[in-house]
Design a protein around this motif. Structure first.
Motif, PDB file in Angstrom:
ATOM      1  N   LYS A   1       0.826  -1.206   0.000  1.00 45.52           N
ATOM      2  CA  LYS A   1       0.000   0.000   0.000  1.00 45.52           C
ATOM      3  C   LYS A   1       0.856   1.249   0.000  1.00 45.52           C
ATOM      4  CE  LYS A   1      -4.124  -1.921   2.228  1.00 45.52           C
ATOM      5  NZ  LYS A   1      -5.019  -1.842   3.414  1.00 45.52           N
ATOM      6  N   SER A   2       1.945   1.219   0.778  1.00 46.90           N
ATOM      7  CA  SER A   2       2.831   2.373   0.838  1.00 46.90           C
ATOM      8  C   SER A   2       3.457   2.644  -0.516  1.00 46.90           C
ATOM      9  CB  SER A   2       3.931   2.147   1.885  1.00 46.90           C
ATOM     10  OG  SER A   2       3.365   2.011   3.172  1.00 46.90           O
ATOM     11  N   SER A   3       3.822   1.568  -1.202  1.00 49.63           N
ATOM     12  CA  SER A   3       4.417   1.720  -2.530  1.00 49.63           C
ATOM     13  C   SER A   3       3.415   2.333  -3.509  1.00 49.63           C
ATOM     14  CB  SER A   3       4.884   0.363  -3.045  1.00 49.63           C
ATOM     15  OG  SER A   3       5.377   0.468  -4.365  1.00 49.63           O
ATOM     16  N   TRP A   4       2.159   1.876  -3.450  1.00 46.31           N
ATOM     17  CA  TRP A   4       1.110   2.407  -4.342  1.00 46.31           C
ATOM     18  C   TRP A   4       0.838   3.878  -4.042  1.00 46.31           C
ATOM     19  CZ3 TRP A   4      -3.772   4.408  -3.456  1.00 46.31           C
ATOM     20  CH2 TRP A   4      -4.581   4.563  -4.583  1.00 46.31           C
ATOM     21  N   ILE A   5       0.797   4.223  -2.743  1.00 40.23           N
ATOM     22  CA  ILE A   5       0.570   5.611  -2.349  1.00 40.23           C
ATOM     23  C   ILE A   5       1.725   6.490  -2.790  1.00 40.23           C
ATOM     24  CG2 ILE A   5       0.379   7.159  -0.346  1.00 40.23           C
ATOM     25  CD1 ILE A   5      -1.140   4.897   1.080  1.00 40.23           C
ATOM     26  N   MET A   6       2.946   5.959  -2.680  1.00 32.70           N
ATOM     27  CA  MET A   6       4.118   6.722  -3.103  1.00 32.70           C
ATOM     28  C   MET A   6       4.065   7.016  -4.593  1.00 32.70           C
ATOM     29  SD  MET A   6       6.885   8.226  -2.281  1.00 32.70           S
ATOM     30  CE  MET A   6       7.214   7.609  -0.624  1.00 32.70           C
ATOM     31  N   LYS A   7       3.686   6.014  -5.383  1.00 33.53           N
ATOM     32  CA  LYS A   7       3.589   6.209  -6.833  1.00 33.53           C
ATOM     33  C   LYS A   7       2.502   7.246  -7.176  1.00 33.53           C
ATOM     34  CE  LYS A   7       5.211   1.622  -8.163  1.00 33.53           C
ATOM     35  NZ  LYS A   7       4.854   0.324  -8.802  1.00 33.53           N
ATOM     36  N   LEU A   8       1.376   7.177  -6.449  1.00 32.79           N
ATOM     37  CA  LEU A   8       0.305   8.142  -6.679  1.00 32.79           C
ATOM     38  C   LEU A   8       0.776   9.551  -6.326  1.00 32.79           C
ATOM     39  CD1 LEU A   8      -2.623   8.820  -7.354  1.00 32.79           C
ATOM     40  CD2 LEU A   8      -3.223   8.307  -4.971  1.00 32.79           C
ATOM     41  N   CYS A   9       1.478   9.663  -5.200  1.00 31.13           N
ATOM     42  CA  CYS A   9       1.975  10.978  -4.785  1.00 31.13           C
ATOM     43  C   CYS A   9       2.969  11.531  -5.794  1.00 31.13           C
ATOM     44  CB  CYS A   9       2.624  10.888  -3.405  1.00 31.13           C
ATOM     45  SG  CYS A   9       1.443  10.618  -2.063  1.00 31.13           S
ATOM     46  N   LEU A  10       3.832  10.687  -6.313  1.00 34.41           N
ATOM     47  CA  LEU A  10       4.806  11.119  -7.318  1.00 34.41           C
ATOM     48  C   LEU A  10       4.104  11.562  -8.600  1.00 34.41           C
ATOM     49  CD1 LEU A  10       7.623   8.436  -6.849  1.00 34.41           C
ATOM     50  CD2 LEU A  10       7.733  10.885  -6.279  1.00 34.41           C
ATOM     51  N   ALA A  11       3.066  10.803  -8.978  1.00 32.08           N
ATOM     52  CA  ALA A  11       2.321  11.166 -10.186  1.00 32.08           C
ATOM     53  C   ALA A  11       1.623  12.510 -10.007  1.00 32.08           C
ATOM     54  CB  ALA A  11       1.297  10.078 -10.522  1.00 32.08           C
ATOM     55  N   LEU A  12       0.993  12.690  -8.841  1.00 30.80           N
ATOM     56  CA  LEU A  12       0.314  13.959  -8.575  1.00 30.80           C
ATOM     57  C   LEU A  12       1.313  15.113  -8.509  1.00 30.80           C
ATOM     58  CD1 LEU A  12      -2.299  12.843  -5.889  1.00 30.80           C
ATOM     59  CD2 LEU A  12      -2.727  13.445  -8.283  1.00 30.80           C
ATOM     60  N   ALA A  13       2.464  14.844  -7.897  1.00 34.05           N
ATOM     61  CA  ALA A  13       3.497  15.879  -7.830  1.00 34.05           C
ATOM     62  C   ALA A  13       3.985  16.247  -9.224  1.00 34.05           C
ATOM     63  CB  ALA A  13       4.665  15.395  -6.976  1.00 34.05           C
ATOM     64  N   GLY A  14       4.115  15.226 -10.106  1.00 35.78           N
ATOM     65  CA  GLY A  14       4.531  15.482 -11.481  1.00 35.78           C
ATOM     66  C   GLY A  14       3.513  16.325 -12.228  1.00 35.78           C
ATOM     67  N   ILE A  15       2.225  15.983 -12.016  1.00 37.33           N
ATOM     68  CA  ILE A  15       1.164  16.758 -12.660  1.00 37.33           C
ATOM     69  C   ILE A  15       1.177  18.194 -12.158  1.00 37.33           C
ATOM     70  CG2 ILE A  15      -1.345  17.017 -12.862  1.00 37.33           C
ATOM     71  CD1 ILE A  15      -1.518  13.933 -12.748  1.00 37.33           C
ATOM     72  N   PHE A  16       1.362  18.349 -10.846  1.00 35.84           N
ATOM     73  CA  PHE A  16       1.408  19.692 -10.263  1.00 35.84           C
ATOM     74  C   PHE A  16       2.555  20.510 -10.849  1.00 35.84           C
ATOM     75  CE2 PHE A  16       3.209  22.589  -7.086  1.00 35.84           C
ATOM     76  CZ  PHE A  16       2.121  23.406  -6.851  1.00 35.84           C
ATOM     77  N   VAL A  17       3.725  19.890 -10.985  1.00 33.78           N
ATOM     78  CA  VAL A  17       4.886  20.599 -11.531  1.00 33.78           C
ATOM     79  C   VAL A  17       4.636  21.005 -12.976  1.00 33.78           C
ATOM     80  CG1 VAL A  17       7.308  20.346 -12.214  1.00 33.78           C
ATOM     81  CG2 VAL A  17       6.553  19.552  -9.957  1.00 33.78           C
ATOM     82  N   VAL A  18       4.052  20.095 -13.758  1.00 30.92           N
ATOM     83  CA  VAL A  18       3.755  20.400 -15.155  1.00 30.92           C
ATOM     84  C   VAL A  18       2.765  21.565 -15.255  1.00 30.92           C
ATOM     85  CG1 VAL A  18       2.651  19.534 -17.259  1.00 30.92           C
ATOM     86  CG2 VAL A  18       4.284  18.104 -16.030  1.00 30.92           C
TER      87      VAL A  18
END
Length: 336
Positions: free
Chosen positions: A17-34
């Motif tokens: 679960k932590s790994s899945w949450i980390m990937k989601l957070c990274l994806a959201l962070a990437g979208i935010f940066v873009v």
């Protein structure tokens, strides 16, 4: 090894679960940066250079791009010197949103009427009107040359592509009537954004002594001119960029790019209009004047200057420009 009953340890489930949450957070962070980079790009590429005050003088490159022909520039410089040596008077009014607006007025002793001349985007009264103003004066007209808001001596942090400037143009007409009386014919002449300004102002219904509008190379709406320029420069997703730009204009400049346009004004305007445009204009395409001409319900005339670039049709074919202009003035001068 896992237990024989095939149950998954709680710690392993938590790790998954932590790994899945980390990937989601990274994806959201990437979208935010873009998205952040996109909004920053729109601010610095679209909003800041187009909606804030121009600082610094025109460069030699600017002049070459604008004038093309050195003789045109030299003519403007000479006529600017004539204007600066004239006995003109400085006026001030306060805009409806509290800005100090400045104009210069040159009275003619014969005084056939007054010509109010509104300059264009990131320009000056003299850059756009020095030679035309001198022509008017030599025909016997008094001249009023305002600095548009956010230009020159007039206050303002943001320009609005005619949306707020239309109130200023109308208020200058009112000021001239208060100073000199409504027995004077007034003509409003705009170039480029100044053209869009005086056309949009016609939506208020000019006083009866405003005898005509001279609309030289104006656009139709803030959104359409921006889309045209971006498409000519091959900027991707222009519609999305304009919609994003509207967020900045609403939040920072207190107006919407979709708020008003020349179409709305010309559907109700009753003041005669002389439309002028150069056929080789690549900044404000000539089809915009054709669109304005088609929508206009008032008496109207159209002059297309063959090979004329943006805002220099007067220089390109002075004989055509002035002959049609003189005929327009003669046709609508009020016989008292």
């Amino acid at each position: 090894m896992f237990p024989l009953d095939n149950t998954i340890p709680l710690c392993y489930t938590f790790t998954m679960k932590s790994s899945w949450i980390m990937k989601l957070c990274l994806a959201l962070a990437g979208i935010f940066v873009v998205l952040l980079l996109y909004f920053i790009a729109v601010y610095f590429v679209l909003f800041k250079p187009n909606f804030t005050r121009k600082t610094g003088p025109y460069t030699e490159k600017n002049n070459q791009q604008h004038w093309v022909n050195k003789a045109y520039e030299e003519r403007c410089v000479a006529d600017t010197a004539w204007w600066e040596a004239s006995d003109r008077e400085r006026f001030e009014i306060t805009s409806r949103d509290g800005l100090k607006l400045v104009a210069y007025y040159l009275a003619h002793e014969k005084h056939k009427g007054i010509v109010l001349m509104m300059h264009g985007f990131h320009s000056t009264p003299m850059r756009d009107f020095a030679s035309i103003a001198r022509w008017y004066y030599e025909q016997g007209y008094s001249i009023c040359l305002p600095y548009q808001r956010t230009h020159g001596e007039s206050e303002g942090e943001y320009l609005t592509f005619g949306v707020k400037e239309r109130f200023d143009a109308y208020d200058w007409v009112q000021e001239l009537n208060e100073r000199y009386g409504m027995e004077n014919d007034i003509w409003v002449h705009g170039i480029s954004m100044g053209c869009a300004t005086v056309l949009m102002a016609s939506g208020f219904d000019y006083p009866f002594n405003v005898r005509g509008i001279i609309a030289d190379c104006g656009f139709t709406s803030p959104t359409e001119i921006m889309l045209a320029v971006m498409k000519s420069q091959h900027i991707p997703f222009p519609n999305l960029v304009v919609k994003t730009g509207d967020i900045f204009t609403r939040q920072l400049a207190d107006f919407s790019l979709y708020e008003y346009d020349t179409y709305k004004a010309l559907l109700t305007n009753e003041t005669p209009v002389l439309f002028i445009h150069g056929t080789a204009d690549t900044f404000v395409p000539a089809f915009m004047t054709l669109s304005n001409f088609e929508v206009c319900r008032a008496p109207k005339e159209l002059v297309l200057v063959d090979g004329g670039l943006h805002a220099i049709s007067f220089y390109k074919d002075e004989e055509l420009y002035t002959s049609r202009l003189q005929a327009f003035l003669n046709a609508y001068t009020l016989i008292r």
